[in-house]
Design an enzyme around this catalytic site. Structure first.
Site, PDB file in Angstrom:
ATOM      1  N   GLY A 275       0.858  -1.191   0.000  1.00 33.79           N
ATOM      2  CA  GLY A 275       0.000   0.000   0.000  1.00 33.79           C
ATOM      3  C   GLY A 275       0.887   1.231   0.000  1.00 33.79           C
ATOM      4  N   TYR A 316       0.684   8.772  15.198  1.00 35.47           N
ATOM      5  CA  TYR A 316       1.871   7.901  15.336  1.00 35.47           C
ATOM      6  C   TYR A 316       3.152   8.699  15.599  1.00 35.47           C
ATOM      7  CZ  TYR A 316      -1.254   5.198  12.221  1.00 35.47           C
ATOM      8  OH  TYR A 316      -2.322   4.582  11.616  1.00 35.47           O
ATOM      9  N   CYS A 343      -8.983  22.404  17.686  1.00 37.39           N
ATOM     10  CA  CYS A 343      -8.841  22.723  19.105  1.00 37.39           C
ATOM     11  C   CYS A 343      -8.317  21.529  19.890  1.00 37.39           C
ATOM     12  CB  CYS A 343     -10.179  23.197  19.657  1.00 37.39           C
ATOM     13  SG  CYS A 343     -10.807  24.544  18.666  1.00 37.39           S
ATOM     14  N   GLU A 344      -7.130  21.112  19.593  1.00 39.49           N
ATOM     15  CA  GLU A 344      -6.458  20.019  20.305  1.00 39.49           C
ATOM     16  C   GLU A 344      -4.969  20.328  20.288  1.00 39.49           C
ATOM     17  OE1 GLU A 344      -7.491  16.409  20.827  1.00 39.49           O
ATOM     18  OE2 GLU A 344      -9.506  16.505  19.980  1.00 39.49           O
ATOM     19  N   TYR A 371      -2.356   6.635   3.499  1.00 43.25           N
ATOM     20  CA  TYR A 371      -2.917   6.862   4.834  1.00 43.25           C
ATOM     21  C   TYR A 371      -3.031   8.364   5.123  1.00 43.25           C
ATOM     22  CZ  TYR A 371      -1.559   1.993   4.842  1.00 43.25           C
ATOM     23  OH  TYR A 371      -1.404   0.680   4.475  1.00 43.25           O
TER      24      TYR A 371
HETATM   25  N1  LLP Z   1      -2.179  -6.051   3.865  1.00 39.29           N
HETATM   26  C1  LLP Z   1      -2.765  -6.027   5.076  1.00 39.29           C
HETATM   27  C2  LLP Z   1      -3.497  -7.211   5.537  1.00 39.29           C
HETATM   28  C3  LLP Z   1      -2.663  -4.865   5.863  1.00 39.29           C
HETATM   29  O1  LLP Z   1      -3.238  -4.848   7.067  1.00 39.29           O
HETATM   30  C4  LLP Z   1      -1.966  -3.742   5.376  1.00 39.29           C
HETATM   31  C5  LLP Z   1      -1.865  -2.515   6.168  1.00 39.29           C
HETATM   32  C6  LLP Z   1      -1.387  -3.814   4.100  1.00 39.29           C
HETATM   33  C7  LLP Z   1      -1.507  -4.992   3.370  1.00 39.29           C
HETATM   34  C8  LLP Z   1      -0.635  -2.665   3.498  1.00 39.29           C
HETATM   35  O2  LLP Z   1       0.488  -2.354   4.205  1.00 39.29           O
HETATM   36  P1  LLP Z   1       1.559  -1.272   3.665  1.00 39.29           P
HETATM   37  O3  LLP Z   1       2.205  -1.865   2.437  1.00 39.29           O
HETATM   38  O4  LLP Z   1       0.822  -0.035   3.357  1.00 39.29           O
HETATM   39  O5  LLP Z   1       2.504  -1.111   4.781  1.00 39.29           O
HETATM   40  N2  LLP Z   1      -2.253   3.897   9.032  1.00 39.29           N
HETATM   41  C9  LLP Z   1      -0.900   3.414   9.233  1.00 39.29           C
HETATM   42  C10 LLP Z   1      -0.629   2.143   8.465  1.00 39.29           C
HETATM   43  C11 LLP Z   1      -1.600   1.017   8.769  1.00 39.29           C
HETATM   44  C12 LLP Z   1      -1.341  -0.219   7.977  1.00 39.29           C
HETATM   45  C13 LLP Z   1      -2.456  -1.186   8.141  1.00 39.29           C
HETATM   46  N3  LLP Z   1      -2.348  -2.371   7.345  1.00 39.29           N
HETATM   47  C14 LLP Z   1       0.077   4.526   8.864  1.00 39.29           C
HETATM   48  O6  LLP Z   1      -0.370   5.589   8.465  1.00 39.29           O
HETATM   49  O7  LLP Z   1       1.287   4.382   9.030  1.00 39.29           O
END
Ligand code: LLP
Length: 417
Positions: A275, A316, A343-344, A371
């Protein structure tokens, strides 16, 4: 690598000045580069070469239909976690046969819709889910192809909120207990076992945890084979990190090179679910300085974007580069906290950044394509930002800025008396 560069002191997305984007579409605004998106997809796809594989882009990172459509045109598959994401992919022209469905809480209606359109594989995360899926498939006279998401118990060494492959995490089935579940699945009438799945965490900057997980998956595939269960694909999940500051994550080609050192891998089709590594550096969040406040302890730049637009820094403590759209400034360089109007106290986009700023200046928050918008909210009744995609010299709105009216259109006042 991306296509956001300075030309004569002005920051451009490909061949369009961000200053012009701000004038035309307003701020805050997510600005995407098509060339960057396509480059990142190709980097993954090319890295696999002749090895049978499928890139299933993880929709949660960025689910704008225009983005999904561009990826679908390149032949990408998709990793989804809800029926909402499924409908987006279908709307964007994605091929259902290239969809894998992850997530710990799939509802029966979500399974039904996925079976109806004929997705490629369910990544089953619990025994309860397996039983439900078999029942739903039976009621539709269909066979559901599955892999089971195993929890390989490897430490991804990333932020605890985005680490998912440890025993203490809610995801998948413990690898030491999963064989019995595979045997049960293989005996079910409406289930077809095809793969093994894992996802160990996000923003990984080292290949070692992936290699450890792969080894465990390969061992499991051997053990299952000995029991008559033929595994055809291994899904290694997503998780490859990007450079936000000074991280040095492996390139997709370095990642696959390492994976390929394990010869056994070649017996399987490899599925991956990137992702962030595809989407993060495809966009900046463009924002305008509303006010500057110079105090004794701190200097604040109050901008028109906020934690509702980009929550990663607040949630994070993520660090994302914040750079001026116009490099040449006569203002004095000071150390600023870049904060939003919410307001935080936690509403910040960056802390302690050395910038030469004046009111009305434009800033670009980098690496905002993953994200970013997908985690945006309407907190403080703030309409969500517009999204604009740049392709060479052209810019197109791919999501209109929300209107205030639309924010309360689903709310209902009680009748008088
Ligand atoms: N596959 C599964 C089952 C997942 O849970 C995720 C991400 C991905 C693939 C994709 O992962 P990536 O390649 O993007 O690392 N909101 C957080 C990241 C949460 C990731 C959740 N799962 C951030 O902004 O860092």
């Amino acid at each position: 690598m991306d296509f956001f560069n300075y030309k004569n002191g002005q920051l451009f997305a490909e061949d369009v000045a961000l200053d012009d984007i701000a004038k035309q579409y307003g701020t805050p605004c997510y600005v995407y580069s098509r060339a960057t998106l396509e480059r990142h997809y190709h980097a993954f796809n090319d890295a696999f070469g002749e090895q049978p594989h499928l890139i299933c882009y993880s929709v949660k990172a960025n689910s704008n239909i225009a983005i999904l459509n561009l990826l679908a045109r390149l032949g990408s598959g998709f990793d989804i976690v809800s029926v909402g994401e499924l409908e987006r992919v279908l709307k964007a022209g994605g091929d259902p046969k290239k969809i894998v469905f992850s997530g710990v809480g799939k509802r029966a209606d979500e399974m039904q819709r996925a079976l109806e359109v004929g997705i490629r594989c369910f990544n089953v995360e619990s025994e309860g889910e397996l039983v439900r899926l078999n029942d739903v498939a039976a009621s539709m006279d269909k066979i559901a192809s599955i892999s089971i998401r195993v929890n390989p118990d490897v430490d991804a060494k990333t932020h605890p909120y985005i680490s998912t492959g440890l025993k203490e995490n809610k995801f998948g089935i413990d690898i030491s207990l999963v064989e019995a579940v595979y045997l049960r699945a293989a005996a079910m009438e409406n289930i077809n076992v095809t793969g093994i799945d894992c996802h160990i965490g996000s923003q990984l900057t080292d290949v070692t945890p992936f290699m450890d997980a792969l080894e465990r998956l390969l061992d499991l595939a051997d053990r299952l084979k000995a029991q008559g269960i033929d595994i055809k694909h291994l899904d290694l999940g997503g998780g490859l990190g990007v450079r936000y500051k000074d991280e040095t994550p492996p390139l997709p080609s370095e990642y696959t090179e390492k994976l390929f050192t394990n010869e056994k891998l070649k017996e399987y089709e490899i599925v991956i679910e990137p992702g962030r590594a595809i989407a993060a550096n495809t966009a900046v969040l463009l924002t305008k300085v509303e006010y500057l406040k110079h105090g004794e302890e701190k200097n604040f730049a109050i901008v028109d974007a906020a934690m509702n637009d980009l929550i990663r820094p607040s949630l994070y403590q993520a660090w994302q580069a914040i750079i001026p759209v116009n490099e040449d400034s006569s203002a004095e360089t000071r150390t600023y906290d870049i904060v939003g109007p919410i307001c935080e106290t936690g509403d910040f986009l960056g802390k302690d950044r050395d910038l030469a700023l004046e009111q009305e200046d434009l800033l670009a928050i980098r690496s905002a394509g993953a994200y970013g918008f997908t985690m945006a909210s309407n907190y403080n009744t703030r309409p969500r930002a517009a999204e604009v995609l740049v392709d060479g010299e052209q810019s197109t709105v791919i999501r209109k800025r929300e209107t205030i009216e639309s924010l309360f259109e689903n709310e209902i006042m009680l009748p008088k008396e």
